[in-house]
Scaffold this motif. Structure first.
Motif, PDB file in Angstrom:
ATOM      1  N   PHE A  91       0.853  -1.188   0.000  1.00 48.70           N
ATOM      2  CA  PHE A  91       0.000   0.000   0.000  1.00 48.70           C
ATOM      3  C   PHE A  91       0.891   1.240   0.000  1.00 48.70           C
ATOM      4  CE2 PHE A  91      -2.318   3.365   2.150  1.00 48.70           C
ATOM      5  CZ  PHE A  91      -3.612   3.245   1.675  1.00 48.70           C
ATOM      6  N   GLY A  92       0.531   2.226  -0.792  1.00 53.30           N
ATOM      7  CA  GLY A  92       1.259   3.494  -0.802  1.00 53.30           C
ATOM      8  C   GLY A  92       2.543   3.491  -1.601  1.00 53.30           C
ATOM      9  N   THR A  93       2.781   2.407  -2.349  1.00 58.86           N
ATOM     10  CA  THR A  93       3.991   2.333  -3.173  1.00 58.86           C
ATOM     11  C   THR A  93       3.602   1.994  -4.611  1.00 58.86           C
ATOM     12  OG1 THR A  93       4.377  -0.038  -2.850  1.00 58.86           O
ATOM     13  CG2 THR A  93       5.330   1.463  -1.209  1.00 58.86           C
ATOM     14  N   THR A  94       4.555   2.163  -5.499  1.00 57.55           N
ATOM     15  CA  THR A  94       4.367   1.755  -6.885  1.00 57.55           C
ATOM     16  C   THR A  94       5.559   0.915  -7.306  1.00 57.55           C
ATOM     17  OG1 THR A  94       5.436   3.747  -7.750  1.00 57.55           O
ATOM     18  CG2 THR A  94       3.028   3.815  -7.499  1.00 57.55           C
ATOM     19  N   LYS A 148      -6.965   5.161 -11.704  1.00 56.04           N
ATOM     20  CA  LYS A 148      -5.639   4.748 -11.242  1.00 56.04           C
ATOM     21  C   LYS A 148      -4.994   5.889 -10.459  1.00 56.04           C
ATOM     22  CE  LYS A 148      -1.439   2.548 -12.978  1.00 56.04           C
ATOM     23  NZ  LYS A 148      -0.922   1.763 -14.106  1.00 56.04           N
ATOM     24  N   GLN A 149      -5.072   7.101 -10.996  1.00 57.36           N
ATOM     25  CA  GLN A 149      -4.492   8.257 -10.312  1.00 57.36           C
ATOM     26  C   GLN A 149      -5.186   8.475  -8.967  1.00 57.36           C
ATOM     27  OE1 GLN A 149      -4.012  11.800 -12.640  1.00 57.36           O
ATOM     28  NE2 GLN A 149      -3.491  13.036 -10.869  1.00 57.36           N
ATOM     29  N   TRP A 150      -6.513   8.384  -8.947  1.00 58.66           N
ATOM     30  CA  TRP A 150      -7.247   8.572  -7.699  1.00 58.66           C
ATOM     31  C   TRP A 150      -6.792   7.558  -6.654  1.00 58.66           C
ATOM     32  CZ3 TRP A 150     -10.086   6.201  -4.040  1.00 58.66           C
ATOM     33  CH2 TRP A 150     -10.848   6.996  -3.186  1.00 58.66           C
ATOM     34  N   PHE A 158       1.234   9.059  -4.540  1.00 56.95           N
ATOM     35  CA  PHE A 158       1.489  10.317  -5.228  1.00 56.95           C
ATOM     36  C   PHE A 158       0.751  11.414  -4.484  1.00 56.95           C
ATOM     37  CE2 PHE A 158       1.688   7.616  -9.223  1.00 56.95           C
ATOM     38  CZ  PHE A 158       3.056   7.701  -9.349  1.00 56.95           C
ATOM     39  N   ALA A 159       1.365  12.578  -4.391  1.00 63.55           N
ATOM     40  CA  ALA A 159       0.685  13.728  -3.802  1.00 63.55           C
ATOM     41  C   ALA A 159      -0.376  14.225  -4.770  1.00 63.55           C
ATOM     42  CB  ALA A 159       1.683  14.835  -3.501  1.00 63.55           C
TER      43      ALA A 159
END
Length: 167
Positions: A91-94, A148-150, A158-159
């Motif tokens: 979670f929170g990573t790409t 995806k961005q959301w 991503f901020a």
């Protein structure tokens, strides 16, 4: 197979499964009236589907980062391997498609990995949205790049104010 539909910030979410586990989670822009005839059953709920609905609602509310209900997706052995590897992206990573290909042991399989990623039947829970281009671009997402961005912003990957490339 039991199917439940509920509203989310990204559209209607459809969760289908049985006693063995959840087989499909998808999102649609359709209205409830448009998809109601497709729903085979809305009750009684089986435990995996009921758990999935609650955990997804918790995820959208910002109070859940992981999921622990049984999964039962249909796919080829290769697709299953890719989907299993996706579960290891926190979670929170790409991670890039190339990195994912390397993790499953075949850097040259990047296109096949991308195709399997795109056929992931378990939206959000098997986090295909966390896979991005090597250059940081948000390439390919069956639910639409805006979703995806959301999702990545929701997870803090991503901020919200960042200048993301959608292509």
């Amino acid at each position: 197979m039991v199917t439940v539909v509920f509203e989310s910030p990204l559209g209607l979410v459809r969760v289908s499964g049985d006693e063995k586990g959840v087989a499909v989670i998808s999102c649609t822009d359709s209205s409830v009236q448009e998809i109601t005839p497709e729903i085979q059953s809305i009750s009684p709920l089986v435990e995996p589907v009921q758990a999935a609905v609650q955990q997804l609602k918790d995820y959208f509310a910002g109070s859940r980062q992981t999921f622990d209900f049984p999964l039962n997706p249909s796919g080829t052995t290769f697709q299953q391997t890719v989907w299993q590897a996706l579960l290891d992206v926190p979670f929170g990573t790409t991670q890039s498609y190339l990195a994912l290909s390397r993790r499953i042991g075949d850097e040259k399989a990047i296109r096949a990995v991308a195709a399997a990623n795109g056929r992931n039947p378990l939206w959000i829970v098997v986090p295909c949205h966390r896979i991005i281009g090597s250059d940081g671009s948000l390439t390919g997402y069956a639910g639409g790049l805006w979703r995806k961005q959301w999702l990545l912003e929701h997870e803090g990957a991503f901020a919200k104010s960042s200048q993301l490339s959608l292509f």
